[in-house]
Every structure is written in C-alpha cells, then in structure tokens.
Enzyme design. Structure first.
Site, PDB file in Angstrom:
ATOM      1  N   ASN A 132      -6.004   2.823  10.878  1.00  0.00           N
ATOM      2  CA  ASN A 132      -5.187   1.706  11.311  1.00  0.00           C
ATOM      3  C   ASN A 132      -5.018   1.614  12.816  1.00  0.00           C
ATOM      4  O   ASN A 132      -4.790   0.541  13.367  1.00  0.00           O
ATOM      5  CB  ASN A 132      -3.807   1.762  10.643  1.00  0.00           C
ATOM      6  CG  ASN A 132      -3.116   3.090  10.858  1.00  0.00           C
ATOM      7  OD1 ASN A 132      -3.677   4.143  10.553  1.00  0.00           O
ATOM      8  ND2 ASN A 132      -1.891   3.064  11.360  1.00  0.00           N
ATOM      9  N   CYS A 163       5.986  -0.064  12.532  1.00  0.00           N
ATOM     10  CA  CYS A 163       6.206  -1.477  12.244  1.00  0.00           C
ATOM     11  C   CYS A 163       6.717  -2.193  13.487  1.00  0.00           C
ATOM     12  O   CYS A 163       6.523  -3.379  13.662  1.00  0.00           O
ATOM     13  CB  CYS A 163       7.206  -1.642  11.100  1.00  0.00           C
ATOM     14  SG  CYS A 163       6.578  -1.022   9.525  1.00  0.00           S
ATOM     15  N   THR A 189      10.236  -6.682 -13.010  1.00  0.00           N
ATOM     16  CA  THR A 189       9.767  -8.066 -13.054  1.00  0.00           C
ATOM     17  C   THR A 189       8.717  -8.284 -11.972  1.00  0.00           C
ATOM     18  O   THR A 189       8.920  -7.926 -10.809  1.00  0.00           O
ATOM     19  CB  THR A 189      10.941  -9.037 -12.842  1.00  0.00           C
ATOM     20  OG1 THR A 189      11.919  -8.811 -13.860  1.00  0.00           O
ATOM     21  CG2 THR A 189      10.476 -10.480 -12.894  1.00  0.00           C
ATOM     22  N   ALA A 243       0.815  -1.216   0.000  1.00  0.00           N
ATOM     23  CA  ALA A 243       0.000   0.000   0.000  1.00  0.00           C
ATOM     24  C   ALA A 243       0.848   1.266   0.000  1.00  0.00           C
ATOM     25  O   ALA A 243       0.462   2.269  -0.613  1.00  0.00           O
ATOM     26  CB  ALA A 243      -0.937   0.001   1.201  1.00  0.00           C
ATOM     27  N   THR A 244       1.990   1.240   0.656  1.00  0.00           N
ATOM     28  CA  THR A 244       2.835   2.436   0.696  1.00  0.00           C
ATOM     29  C   THR A 244       3.270   2.837  -0.704  1.00  0.00           C
ATOM     30  O   THR A 244       3.195   4.008  -1.090  1.00  0.00           O
ATOM     31  CB  THR A 244       4.064   2.216   1.600  1.00  0.00           C
ATOM     32  OG1 THR A 244       3.625   2.076   2.957  1.00  0.00           O
ATOM     33  CG2 THR A 244       5.023   3.395   1.514  1.00  0.00           C
ATOM     34  N   GLN A 264      -6.650  -1.074   5.691  1.00  0.00           N
ATOM     35  CA  GLN A 264      -7.192  -1.768   6.859  1.00  0.00           C
ATOM     36  C   GLN A 264      -8.613  -2.278   6.651  1.00  0.00           C
ATOM     37  O   GLN A 264      -9.174  -2.913   7.545  1.00  0.00           O
ATOM     38  CB  GLN A 264      -7.155  -0.831   8.077  1.00  0.00           C
ATOM     39  CG  GLN A 264      -5.770  -0.456   8.549  1.00  0.00           C
ATOM     40  CD  GLN A 264      -4.990  -1.635   9.102  1.00  0.00           C
ATOM     41  OE1 GLN A 264      -5.543  -2.667   9.465  1.00  0.00           O
ATOM     42  NE2 GLN A 264      -3.670  -1.486   9.179  1.00  0.00           N
ATOM     43  N   SER A 271      -2.986  -3.714   0.655  1.00  0.00           N
ATOM     44  CA  SER A 271      -1.837  -4.582   0.903  1.00  0.00           C
ATOM     45  C   SER A 271      -2.316  -5.979   1.264  1.00  0.00           C
ATOM     46  O   SER A 271      -3.214  -6.138   2.096  1.00  0.00           O
ATOM     47  CB  SER A 271      -0.977  -4.052   2.062  1.00  0.00           C
ATOM     48  OG  SER A 271       0.061  -3.231   1.613  1.00  0.00           O
TER      49      SER A 271
END
Length: 382
Positions: A151, A324, A239, A74-75, A179, A199
């Site tokens: 979040n 995190c 890729t 998502a970032t 979320q 995400s």
C-alpha cells in the site's frame, strides 16, 4: 465541487466513488430497501441483486460466487481469515514486516493466544526472499499471509512463486490484495491463493464494504467471528449492507471492462510525475521500480519534512504513510523495514494516482511540490 478544487493523489488511501457505481446503489436506499433474507417478493428481488453482485465480485478475481463472503472491508476480511484459523492444530504463522497493520496487529493477537509468528524481513527493494520463506516453514506452519501489492510503495510480490512454494509444503496462503484488486488482473486460481481480502473503496466503490474469498478447493473451515442470524453460510452474521454490496459488484464489473485502459493512462501520468519530481536534488524512489503497481510512487526528498510538505501543499492530497490520516509524525514501518533511516522515512511522500487524475493536475502538483520542497530545505539550512 470539492473534487474539482482538490488535486487528489492519495488514491491508495481511498478512491472517489465512480458515478456509475453510485447510480447503481441509489435504488437500494429508497426503493429496493427490503432485507435480502426476507422471504417475500421484495426481499427475494433484493436477494437476487445481491447474488448478482457476488457473481460480479467473484468474476473480477476468477472465483465462484459461493466462494465470496461480504465483509465491512479488507480489515474485517483479514481478521476473519487469520482469526478464523485459530482452532487448527498447527500453530505457526509466517508474515512479512511490510504488511498492513490489519495483518500485523491480527498476527500479534494470534501470538497472544499461543501462536508463534515469524515476521520475515524484505530487501531494500521491498521484495521477500523466497529462500528465506522456504527456510522459515516448519511442520507446525499453518499459514503464510502476504500482500500482493504494498500500500505504501506499490511493490508487487512474486505471488505465484510464493503460492507454489507454500502448496509444496502444505501451507495455506492468505493474500491481502486490497491494493491490487480492481487495478491489475488478479486470478486466484492461477495464482494459487487460498484466502484473499479486498475492499471496494480502493477501486472506485463505496466505503464500508469488502469481501473475503475462501477457496472451495482448499476445503478451509474457518471459525465464525461474528455470531447472530447465520447469514452468509454462518460465516458472517448480520443484515447485509445491500447498497454497499451492489456498489462493490458494479465497481467490479467496471474494473473487468476498464482496468486495462486505466492502467495505460495512469501509468503514463505516474511516470511523468515521478520523472519530474526526481529532478529534486538527491531524491530517490523507495522500492522496486520494476515490480510495482502502475499508479504508485513513493519518493524520498532528503532534508524535507514530509509532514510540513503535506500541510504546505494544502489542496494537493498526498500521504507519508498508511494511516487513514494523511499526516503522521511516526516514520513508516514499511520504509523502515526496507532499510531507510528515520530521517529518510520522514522525508518520503507517497503519490497514488487514480481513474480521475488528469495531466493538468500532475503538472500543477509537480510545480508545487518542487517549489515547496525547495523552500523547506532552505529553511532547514538557515
């Protein structure tokens, strides 16, 4: 054995990969490992699986597969969405003070290159005042970016009303739905969202894979941020992370079929956890308790240092912010924006449940949290 020993109540940070997702991914590491853009049979076979995963992801949010761009999460999706609009004529962005740092930091970058950013406050319940949003829109406003579900508190904004207002003013809507997607129904067409970030690892998929939905109807032209071989319609070269994409697709498929069942079970556990923890003297829930996602509660335990409590809990994983890392010495910018004092913010804990949370784990967590919080308060009083 780690997940059996640990009581994990930090599912808004990340979730355990569903075993069905892992099973779907494994062949794409060892057997179906060809590059998805190669023109030989092996590559075409993998590409077909990638296209199917795009369809599965799109189906989760009622989009078309052609509207999905795979990212590292998502970032990156948020960065592509916001920075990708840098060449537009209008130079005003509106956002909310309780947004994730992925949005706030990207907006700060846009400010550094000449954009004007309006950071709108929220009420004590964490909700945005739509009248304030209306008053903030000017002829120069290009886009509004706002979360669907916060979040830290789980508070759900009135996205459909926000979208209707923006559409009436010809303003684009970027929604960070990280979320919410995979937990609650998210229909980009009904809600009126132009760009949406998600995400996989927030709903039992792997880390390192996400997506950006770009509405075809809105006819948005984004400036490419990652140049190279021109993959993904030249919007995101490189890729493809095929195993991750397969995992996102499978997690999406499972969510379509099982999220309603997850909701019913998890909401009961969340409410039990919350009601029992609120027996702690003076404790209260941060944020609106009616407009929030079913797996999250953020509770303030007055007089308790949340960092100390998190460390004391040991194998019970909870959080006191969006970092995190579960432990941070800085008060949450989200809770501060909602009017909490530094002391209150630093006494608050986020509990976020998930598909694998059990009733027994909730009972153990409640007992431990109440006992340890009580001890920490006594230490302060001494």
């Amino acid at each position: 054995m780690l997940h059996q020993q640990n009581i994990y109540l930090d599912n808004n940070a990340t979730t355990r990969v569903d075993e069905r997702v892992l099973e779907a991914m494994l062949p794409y590491f060892t057997q179906l490992y060809a590059n998805s853009t190669s023109q030989h049979i092996a590559g075409l076979t993998v590409n077909e699986a990638v296209e199917n995963a795009a369809w599965q992801t799109a189906d989760l949010i009622n989009a078309d597969a052609e509207e999905i761009i795979f990212t590292s999460g998502a970032t990156e999706a948020i960065n592509l969405a916001i920075k990708g609009l840098a060449d537009q004529d209008r130079k005003h962005i509106i956002t909310i003070t309780t947004e994730h740092k992925a949005v706030l930091e990207t907006c700060a970058f846009m400010e550094s290159i000449g954009f004007k950013i309006s950071y709108l406050p929220v009420g004590q319940d964490g909700l945005l005042d739509l009248n304030l949003l209306d008053q903030s829109i000017t002829d120069n406003t290009l886009v509004f970016t706002g979360m669907l579900s916060n979040n830290e508190t789980g508070v759900i904004q009135n996205v459909s009303k926000i979208a209707a207002l923006l559409k009436s003013k010809n303003v684009l809507f970027i929604c960070d739905a990280t979320q919410a997607v995979g937990k609650i129904p998210v229909d980009v067409k009904t809600l009126g969202i132009d760009l949406l970030a998600l995400s996989a690892h927030k709903f039992y998929g792997p880390k390192g894979i996400g997506a950006l939905y770009i509405s075809a109807k809105a006819k948005i032209k984004l400036t490419t941020q990652i140049l190279g071989g021109g993959q993904q319609r030249k919007l995101r070269s490189g890729t493809l992370n095929v195993p991750g994409i397969i995992g996102l697709g499978k997690a999406s498929e499972i969510a379509v079929n099982e999220s309603e069942g997850d909701k019913k079970r998890i909401e009961i556990l969340r409410d039990k956890l919350e009601n029992d923890l609120l027996k702690f003297e003076g404790s209260f829930v941060n944020g609106n308790t009616k407009n929030r996602i079913y797996n999250t509660t953020n509770i303030c335990f007055p007089g308790v240092n949340s960092e100390q409590l998190i460390m004391a809990l040991g194998n019970i994983s909870v959080s006191n912010g969006a970092s995190c890392s579960a432990v941070t010495s800085e008060p949450s910018h989200v809770l501060k924006a909602m009017g909490l004092s530094d002391e209150e913010a630093l006494s608050s804990i986020r509990f976020s449940l998930g598909r694998f949370t059990t009733s027994r784990e909730i009972d153990i967590a409640v007992e431990r949290v109440l006992a340890l919080a009580g001890e920490l308060v006594l230490q302060v009083r001494r």
